[in-house]
Scaffold this active site. Structure first.
Site, PDB file in Angstrom:
ATOM      1  N   ARG A   1     -17.445   0.730  -0.762  1.00  0.00           N
ATOM      2  CA  ARG A   1     -16.466   0.152   0.151  1.00  0.00           C
ATOM      3  C   ARG A   1     -16.911  -1.272   0.417  1.00  0.00           C
ATOM      4  O   ARG A   1     -17.929  -1.501   1.051  1.00  0.00           O
ATOM      5  CB  ARG A   1     -16.467   0.969   1.448  1.00  0.00           C
ATOM      6  CG  ARG A   1     -15.316   0.687   2.373  1.00  0.00           C
ATOM      7  CD  ARG A   1     -15.365   1.611   3.569  1.00  0.00           C
ATOM      8  NE  ARG A   1     -15.199   3.006   3.206  1.00  0.00           N
ATOM      9  CZ  ARG A   1     -14.032   3.583   2.933  1.00  0.00           C
ATOM     10  NH1 ARG A   1     -12.923   2.884   2.990  1.00  0.00           N
ATOM     11  NH2 ARG A   1     -13.977   4.863   2.620  1.00  0.00           N
TER      12      ARG A   1
ATOM     13  N   PHE B   1      -2.583  -0.419 -10.023  1.00  0.00           N
ATOM     14  CA  PHE B   1      -3.201  -1.542  -9.311  1.00  0.00           C
ATOM     15  C   PHE B   1      -4.511  -2.016  -9.918  1.00  0.00           C
ATOM     16  O   PHE B   1      -5.070  -2.990  -9.454  1.00  0.00           O
ATOM     17  CB  PHE B   1      -3.342  -1.268  -7.812  1.00  0.00           C
ATOM     18  CG  PHE B   1      -4.012   0.033  -7.458  1.00  0.00           C
ATOM     19  CD1 PHE B   1      -5.377   0.190  -7.590  1.00  0.00           C
ATOM     20  CD2 PHE B   1      -3.260   1.090  -6.958  1.00  0.00           C
ATOM     21  CE1 PHE B   1      -5.986   1.375  -7.243  1.00  0.00           C
ATOM     22  CE2 PHE B   1      -3.863   2.283  -6.606  1.00  0.00           C
ATOM     23  CZ  PHE B   1      -5.229   2.431  -6.758  1.00  0.00           C
TER      24      PHE B   1
ATOM     25  N   LYS C   1       0.860  -1.187   0.000  1.00  0.00           N
ATOM     26  CA  LYS C   1       0.000   0.000   0.000  1.00  0.00           C
ATOM     27  C   LYS C   1       0.893   1.233   0.000  1.00  0.00           C
ATOM     28  O   LYS C   1       1.658   1.455   0.930  1.00  0.00           O
ATOM     29  CB  LYS C   1      -0.922   0.002   1.222  1.00  0.00           C
ATOM     30  CG  LYS C   1      -1.942   1.129   1.202  1.00  0.00           C
ATOM     31  CD  LYS C   1      -2.951   0.964   2.325  1.00  0.00           C
ATOM     32  CE  LYS C   1      -4.123   1.922   2.198  1.00  0.00           C
ATOM     33  NZ  LYS C   1      -3.758   3.320   2.185  1.00  0.00           N
TER      34      LYS C   1
ATOM     35  N   LYS D   1      -7.754  -3.235   3.687  1.00  0.00           N
ATOM     36  CA  LYS D   1      -6.477  -2.598   3.997  1.00  0.00           C
ATOM     37  C   LYS D   1      -6.030  -2.940   5.407  1.00  0.00           C
ATOM     38  O   LYS D   1      -6.850  -3.186   6.300  1.00  0.00           O
ATOM     39  CB  LYS D   1      -6.574  -1.089   3.817  1.00  0.00           C
ATOM     40  CG  LYS D   1      -7.596  -0.408   4.689  1.00  0.00           C
ATOM     41  CD  LYS D   1      -7.668   1.082   4.407  1.00  0.00           C
ATOM     42  CE  LYS D   1      -8.885   1.702   5.028  1.00  0.00           C
ATOM     43  NZ  LYS D   1      -9.037   3.114   4.844  1.00  0.00           N
TER      44      LYS D   1
ATOM     45  N   ARG E   1      -8.504  11.400  -7.051  1.00  0.00           N
ATOM     46  CA  ARG E   1      -9.449  10.571  -6.299  1.00  0.00           C
ATOM     47  C   ARG E   1     -10.826  11.246  -6.225  1.00  0.00           C
ATOM     48  O   ARG E   1     -11.839  10.598  -6.201  1.00  0.00           O
ATOM     49  CB  ARG E   1      -8.904  10.371  -4.881  1.00  0.00           C
ATOM     50  CG  ARG E   1      -9.682   9.360  -4.110  1.00  0.00           C
ATOM     51  CD  ARG E   1      -9.212   9.284  -2.683  1.00  0.00           C
ATOM     52  NE  ARG E   1      -9.994   8.313  -1.956  1.00  0.00           N
ATOM     53  CZ  ARG E   1     -11.282   8.436  -1.702  1.00  0.00           C
ATOM     54  NH1 ARG E   1     -11.935   9.504  -2.107  1.00  0.00           N
ATOM     55  NH2 ARG E   1     -11.925   7.500  -1.044  1.00  0.00           N
TER      56      ARG E   1
ATOM     57  N   ARG F   1      -3.843   9.036  -5.603  1.00  0.00           N
ATOM     58  CA  ARG F   1      -4.453   8.120  -6.559  1.00  0.00           C
ATOM     59  C   ARG F   1      -4.697   8.836  -7.876  1.00  0.00           C
ATOM     60  O   ARG F   1      -5.147   9.980  -7.888  1.00  0.00           O
ATOM     61  CB  ARG F   1      -5.780   7.668  -5.945  1.00  0.00           C
ATOM     62  CG  ARG F   1      -6.462   6.546  -6.654  1.00  0.00           C
ATOM     63  CD  ARG F   1      -7.570   6.029  -5.753  1.00  0.00           C
ATOM     64  NE  ARG F   1      -8.234   4.887  -6.322  1.00  0.00           N
ATOM     65  CZ  ARG F   1      -9.068   4.100  -5.644  1.00  0.00           C
ATOM     66  NH1 ARG F   1      -9.323   4.356  -4.372  1.00  0.00           N
ATOM     67  NH2 ARG F   1      -9.649   3.076  -6.220  1.00  0.00           N
TER      68      ARG F   1
HETATM   69  P1  AMP Z   1      -7.299   4.712   2.549  1.00  0.00           P
HETATM   70  O1  AMP Z   1      -7.171   6.077   1.898  1.00  0.00           O
HETATM   71  O2  AMP Z   1      -6.454   4.532   3.750  1.00  0.00           O
HETATM   72  O3  AMP Z   1      -8.733   4.298   2.725  1.00  0.00           O
HETATM   73  O4  AMP Z   1      -6.705   3.642   1.509  1.00  0.00           O
HETATM   74  C1  AMP Z   1      -7.162   3.541   0.208  1.00  0.00           C
HETATM   75  C2  AMP Z   1      -6.195   4.241  -0.741  1.00  0.00           C
HETATM   76  O5  AMP Z   1      -4.940   3.576  -0.766  1.00  0.00           O
HETATM   77  C3  AMP Z   1      -6.629   4.198  -2.178  1.00  0.00           C
HETATM   78  O6  AMP Z   1      -7.545   5.239  -2.441  1.00  0.00           O
HETATM   79  C4  AMP Z   1      -5.332   4.389  -2.935  1.00  0.00           C
HETATM   80  O7  AMP Z   1      -5.114   5.765  -3.147  1.00  0.00           O
HETATM   81  C5  AMP Z   1      -4.264   3.909  -1.974  1.00  0.00           C
HETATM   82  N1  AMP Z   1      -3.494   2.726  -2.398  1.00  0.00           N
HETATM   83  C6  AMP Z   1      -2.172   2.577  -2.195  1.00  0.00           C
HETATM   84  N2  AMP Z   1      -1.734   1.394  -2.628  1.00  0.00           N
HETATM   85  C7  AMP Z   1      -2.796   0.745  -3.146  1.00  0.00           C
HETATM   86  C8  AMP Z   1      -2.986  -0.535  -3.744  1.00  0.00           C
HETATM   87  N3  AMP Z   1      -1.988  -1.395  -3.901  1.00  0.00           N
HETATM   88  N4  AMP Z   1      -4.233  -0.872  -4.151  1.00  0.00           N
HETATM   89  C9  AMP Z   1      -5.258  -0.006  -3.990  1.00  0.00           C
HETATM   90  N5  AMP Z   1      -5.150   1.221  -3.426  1.00  0.00           N
HETATM   91  C10 AMP Z   1      -3.932   1.600  -3.000  1.00  0.00           C
END
Ligand code: AMP
Length: 591
Positions: A417, A342, A252, A423, A272, A257
């Site tokens: 979601r 990804f 991650k 994650k 995003r 994004r």
């Molecule tokens: P969060 O913002 O903590 O909810 O995590 C989701 C975000 O992680 C996504 O919107 C992406 O911008 C980011 N991201 C980073 N690495 C990845 C990955 N390998 N696959 C999908 N999303 C990722």
């Protein structure tokens, strides 16, 4: 449809708070909207001029609207301003002053919804020398021809403060009832919205082509897709189990994004929030043309700055400097970007959303073979929680944020979601395993040593998807530097409102309410139950109402205000309830 009719419905909407009643009123209104003007009616109801990716915004200052009201009603600017100081809402001021206008109504012409929309678009897009006076004149003409209720909304709309209390979700329900008599069709409308990110367009398709036209809507290049979102689980065992025994576990990355659309030699990039950010990243555009050897494609990834000499990835604080409108070329040199791809959503005429992840992953790896700047994310496929754990630890050691585990069989689920992406982030003891993104709903004035900044903390909330409302979860007073406090105060002053905004549910009264707009990232020791906040509030057997709150909340993250999320992308009430349950499980295990 005449705008005055729509304004009457808006007036009704403002006076009710029951969601079901709101859907009824909005449905009635939408039924009167003619073919060819549904798109306009929906944009107006959303308080926007166009979807985010078109980049057309009002940006109208209150002073300008005050001048227009003065011209249209025959009062002085000072009189308008003094009324505004009392009402705190220029819409109400316009309504009031129109009611006792000193000028005779100059025209008996009544504007239609489409005419109002077109004129507002003209006001927003007028630029260059003399444009300020022209904007004032156009707005004044509209107010002059309007009745008092119309004037209220004609003034509020370009100020971005419609105050109707309806969000996208409520609009979709009303559209569903309008077209089919039931709320069932909302699902299909949501699907269509998720793949084109343009609710006005979906509404227009429905209005002109009926249900069938919406069902036929498909992914299209240069219409960004609403991003898939990840769920959380705290342990490797639970992740593997939830994903049916096998997981694709990706690193991650903590950057930003990007959704990339390429058609031949034309490339566009979306953030995003689905804003068009092509001009900011000429290097990614070039790398796409050089390295992505297919004709038409939509794919997405995380962009991160890296050190050209060592190949090391930079932390978010460095990467974020690439998000800028000016001095782009200079930064391209200083901070080159990698894009870690990804997912892929579209390929040479084929909608890839419904293909299982493993197939999409194969495809993206194949397409990106031999690339330099655009690479697939690093990942493993495993059945073993132990192996997942090790991969997670190694990723964190390498300075990454954690891992993203993916369901091998799942389609790309736009705009939702779901547990097809899970994650797991690095966290420290005594901290929630993931931070929350909360919307600022109000602020408190400072006392004591902070008084000189006049900033005493924020009232923050979550978004309740089911109710389409914002609910409070915490009062946030720690984690701010002095510079952050003044930055916040300055930003919030511009969006403060006299009374509680329509979509906010709160029993706490801050010193000032603000329009739900800005997002802060917050961590806490734990989520607790509390009678003070409305997040997930439920009536208990003894008649008391209990919601969720945060214990020892603090501001975290790299930006004071998250630039990549809007108010409806905050952590939802439903997620908070999920996190509360997970946290209970973990603490049972630990004890
Ligand atoms: P969060 O913002 O903590 O909810 O995590 C989701 C975000 O992680 C996504 O919107 C992406 O911008 C980011 N991201 C980073 N690495 C990845 C990955 N390998 N696959 C999908 N999303 C990722």
């Amino acid at each position: 449809m005449l705008f005055s009719e729509l304004a009457e419905y808006y007036d009704k909407l403002e006076s009710i708070s029951s969601r079901l009643a709101m859907i009824d009123v909005l449905t009635e209104a939408l039924k009167l909207v003619g073919k060819g003007e549904m798109q306009a009616a929906i944009y107006i109801t959303q308080g926007t001029l166009a979807p985010a990716f078109e980049g057309i915004e009002f940006g109208m200052a209150e002073k300008l609207a005050e001048e227009a009201i003065a011209i249209a009603t025959g009062y002085t600017k000072e009189q308008v301003d003094s009324s505004f100081k009392k009402t705190g809402d220029l819409g109400l001021t316009a309504q009031d002053m129109k009611g006792k206008s000193r000028l005779k109504s100059i025209s008996s012409n009544r504007y239609t919804v489409l005419e109002v929309y077109n004129m507002m678009r003209k006001i927003a897009t007028t630029s260059g020398a003399g444009s300020k006076d022209l904007k004032i004149k156009m707005l004044a003409n509209m107010i002059a021809a309007a009745n008092p209720v119309e004037a209220k909304y004609i003034v509020r709309y370009p100020l971005g403060q419609l105050r109707l209390g309806v969000g996208d979700s409520t609009i979709m329900e009303a559209l569903s009832v309008m077209a089919t008599g039931s709320r069932e069709f909302k699902k299909e409308l949501e699907r269509a919205y998720n793949i084109c990110s343009d609710l006005g367009f979906v509404g227009e398709e429905l209005s002109t082509g009926g249900k069938k036209a919406v069902e036929k809507m498909h992914v299209a290049i240069f219409k960004p897709i609403r991003p898939a979102l990840a769920e959380r689980l705290p342990t490797a065992e639970e992740i593997i189990e939830r994903l049916g025994g096998t997981a694709s576990v990706e690193q991650k990355y903590d950057g930003f994004r990007l959704q990339i659309h390429k058609k031949g030699i034309k490339v566009r990039l979306y953030s995003r929030r689905l804003e068009d950010t092509t001009e900011m990243f000429p290097d990614i555009v070039k790398a796409t043309l050089d390295e992505v050897k297919v004709e038409d494609i939509i794919f997405e990834g995380e962009a991160l700055a890296f050190n050209e000499a060592t190949g090391e990835l930079f932390p978010f604080q460095e990467t974020i400097q690439r998000k800028r409108k000016h001095g782009v070329e200079e930064k391209v040199e200083q901070l080159p970007l990698h894009l870690f791809a990804f997912d892929i959503m579209y390929l040479n005429g084929k909608d890839m959303l419904h293909e299982p992840y493993e197939k999409r992953r194969d495809e993206i790896e194949h397409i990106l073979k031999g690339g330099e700047l655009i690479l697939p994310t690093t990942r493993i496929v495993t059945k073993s929680p132990k192996e997942l754990e090790l991969f997670f630890e190694k990723s964190v050691e390498n300075g990454l944020e954690g891992i993203m585990a993916k369901d091998m069989k799942a389609p790309y689920i736009a705009g939702a979601r779901k547990f097809s992406w899970i994650k797991m982030k690095r966290s420290y003891k005594g901290e929630l395993s993931d931070s929350l993104d909360l919307v600022i709903l109000g602020y408190f004035l400072g006392r004591g040593s902070r008084a000189e900044f006049k900033f005493g903390g924020l009232l923050c909330g979550t978004y309740n998807r089911k109710r389409d409302m914002f609910e409070t979860i915490t009062r946030l007073g720690t984690g701010f530097s002095e510079a952050q406090m003044s930055e916040l105060r300055e930003k919030l002053d511009k969006i403060k409102t006299k009374s509680k905004p329509a979509r906010v549910d709160s029993v706490v009264e801050p010193d000032f309410w603000v329009i739900p707009k800005y997002i802060v990232q917050v961590n806490a020791d734990e989520i607790t139950k509390s009678p003070t906040h409305t997040c997930g509030r439920e009536r208990q057997k003894d008649g008391t109402e209990i919601g969720y709150a945060l214990r020892f909340p603090r501001l975290v993250g790299n930006e004071t205000i998250r630039s990549d999320k809007g108010p409806e992308e905050t952590t939802t009430t439903q997620e908070v309830i999920g996190m509360f349950k997970e946290q209970k499980k973990v603490s049972l295990k630990e004890s």
